[in-house]
Scaffold this motif. Structure first.
Motif, PDB file in Angstrom:
ATOM      1  N   GLU A   7      13.766   4.274   2.753  1.00  0.00           N
ATOM      2  CA  GLU A   7      13.018   4.426   1.635  1.00  0.00           C
ATOM      3  C   GLU A   7      14.289   5.352   0.617  1.00  0.00           C
ATOM      4  OE1 GLU A   7       9.378   1.653   1.566  1.00  0.00           O
ATOM      5  OE2 GLU A   7       9.510   4.186   0.982  1.00  0.00           O
ATOM      6  N   SER A  26      -1.313  -2.237   0.583  1.00  0.00           N
ATOM      7  CA  SER A  26      -1.094  -3.104   2.171  1.00  0.00           C
ATOM      8  C   SER A  26      -2.058  -2.452   3.048  1.00  0.00           C
ATOM      9  CB  SER A  26       0.436  -2.452   2.267  1.00  0.00           C
ATOM     10  OG  SER A  26       1.026  -0.760   2.520  1.00  0.00           O
ATOM     11  N   GLN A  54       3.343  -5.409  -6.742  1.00  0.00           N
ATOM     12  CA  GLN A  54       3.323  -5.040  -5.536  1.00  0.00           C
ATOM     13  C   GLN A  54       2.942  -3.257  -5.246  1.00  0.00           C
ATOM     14  OE1 GLN A  54       3.527  -7.334  -3.568  1.00  0.00           O
ATOM     15  NE2 GLN A  54       2.608  -6.147  -1.860  1.00  0.00           N
ATOM     16  N   GLN A 100      12.661   1.732  -3.764  1.00  0.00           N
ATOM     17  CA  GLN A 100      11.590   0.790  -3.865  1.00  0.00           C
ATOM     18  C   GLN A 100      10.936   0.649  -2.601  1.00  0.00           C
ATOM     19  OE1 GLN A 100      12.514  -3.513  -4.146  1.00  0.00           O
ATOM     20  NE2 GLN A 100      12.837  -1.471  -5.703  1.00  0.00           N
ATOM     21  N   ALA A 127       7.595   0.285  -0.645  1.00  0.00           N
ATOM     22  CA  ALA A 127       6.449  -0.368  -0.259  1.00  0.00           C
ATOM     23  C   ALA A 127       5.364   0.052  -0.407  1.00  0.00           C
ATOM     24  CB  ALA A 127       7.248  -1.089   0.547  1.00  0.00           C
TER      25      ALA A 127
END
Length: 318
Positions: A148, A195, A190, A137, A139
């Motif tokens: 993570e 980000s 995503q 997972q 990011a």
């Protein structure tokens, strides 16, 4: 680690703005509700030509025997065979993380990702690296935080390089399960966003790379044409929105190979309308070209047969 596939930090300007511009011409109609089996998926994975799964550009990296900036450099301890290990150990997972973590940040960054993929004997652009990123997972591309990494190892029930490699077959099989793949697909979108720049849509070339990667095990009938359309029409396609990414999975599930059941009256993104028009026109031209070739071939055959008959007649008279 999510993947040793990486994000292209400086793509050509023609492929979309750094902030991830929204695609042009989006319809304002209400989004179609997905019925059973029509959930939308989005995933993260990224690879186009030189794009690696961990977010770096693919270059020939020479791994040296010493790595001063990584804890990995001093860890040459031979791992105990995985089959002889007890159950998952949080301590061993932490130690494994420390081997690759950055010297100045409590995370595995680009250089550590390179080492991690190398020790796993995988290429950063491989599908399995995307699966690892999904399982962890992650990011952000090219980065694994301590949480993570450790939580990902716990989810895999593996605390060593050999243990993680032993999970590869089950990960590949898991990604073939419909619900799991949908989750992977959603994750990929995503994961592909930058980000740090606050992107809300994928750069076109990143989306193309991710679509190729996420469909590694099950290539949709229309994927090549869809990617060709995106590649050949850069002026009007600056970015791929989350809605378009999600709806594409629905599109390949409900639209037949001949595209005849596609309707613009339904709540599809406008980009799909343009694609279907483009593809139907391409097929029409392809059909005309094939018909023309057939006529030319037939004419050549008739001419050849006529010449043979003439030659035979002349020979017979002699």
């Amino acid at each position: 680690m999510g993947q040793c596939v990486t994000k292209c930090k400086n793509p050509p300007s023609s492929l979309g703005s750094k902030t991830g511009d929204k695609e042009s011409g989006s319809k304002s109609h209400v989004k179609k509700t997905a019925g059973p089996g029509e959930e939308f998926n989005s995933m993260c994975g990224k690879a186009s030509g030189d794009i690696l799964a961990n977010g770096t550009k693919k270059t020939d990296v020479v791994l040296e025997s010493t790595q001063p900036q990584l804890a990995h450099s001093g860890d040459s301890k031979k791992e105990e065979p995985f089959s002889h290990r007890e159950e998952f150990s949080l301590k061993r997972a932490e130690e494994l993380f420390s081997r690759y973590k950055d010297a100045h940040e409590d995370a595995i960054l680009e250089e550590g990702m390179e080492w991690f993929c190398n020790d796993l004997s995988v290429d950063p652009t491989e599908f399995i690296v995307l699966l690892l990123a999904w399982k962890f997972q992650a990011a952000t591309m090219c980065k694994f935080t301590r949480k993570e990494f450790v939580e990902g190892c716990k989810a895999l029930n593996a605390d060593s390089i050999e243990g993680i490699r032993a999970r590869f077959p089950s990960l590949m099989n898991e990604a073939k399960v419909e619900d799991k793949f949908k989750d992977l697909y959603r994750f990929t979108f995503q994961f592909g966003l930058d980000s740090e720049e606050g992107q809300r849509s994928l750069r076109r070339e990143i989306a193309v790379a991710l679509w190729k990667l996420v469909f590694t095990q099950n290539v949709p009938f229309i994927l090549d044409q869809w990617l060709s359309f995106l590649t050949e029409n850069p002026p009007g396609i600056k970015g791929i929105s989350r809605d378009t990414w999600n709806m594409f999975l629905n599109f390949i599930q409900v639209i037949g190979p001949d595209l005849t059941n596609y309707s613009e009256d339904e709540a599809w993104p406008s980009l799909f309308d343009t694609f279907v028009e483009w593809e139907m026109e391409r097929r029409r031209k392809e059909g005309l070209a094939e018909e023309a070739l057939h006529l030319v071939t037939e004419a050549a055959n008739v001419e050849m047969l006529g010449q043979i008959a003439t030659d035979y007649h002349v020979t017979d008279n002699e």
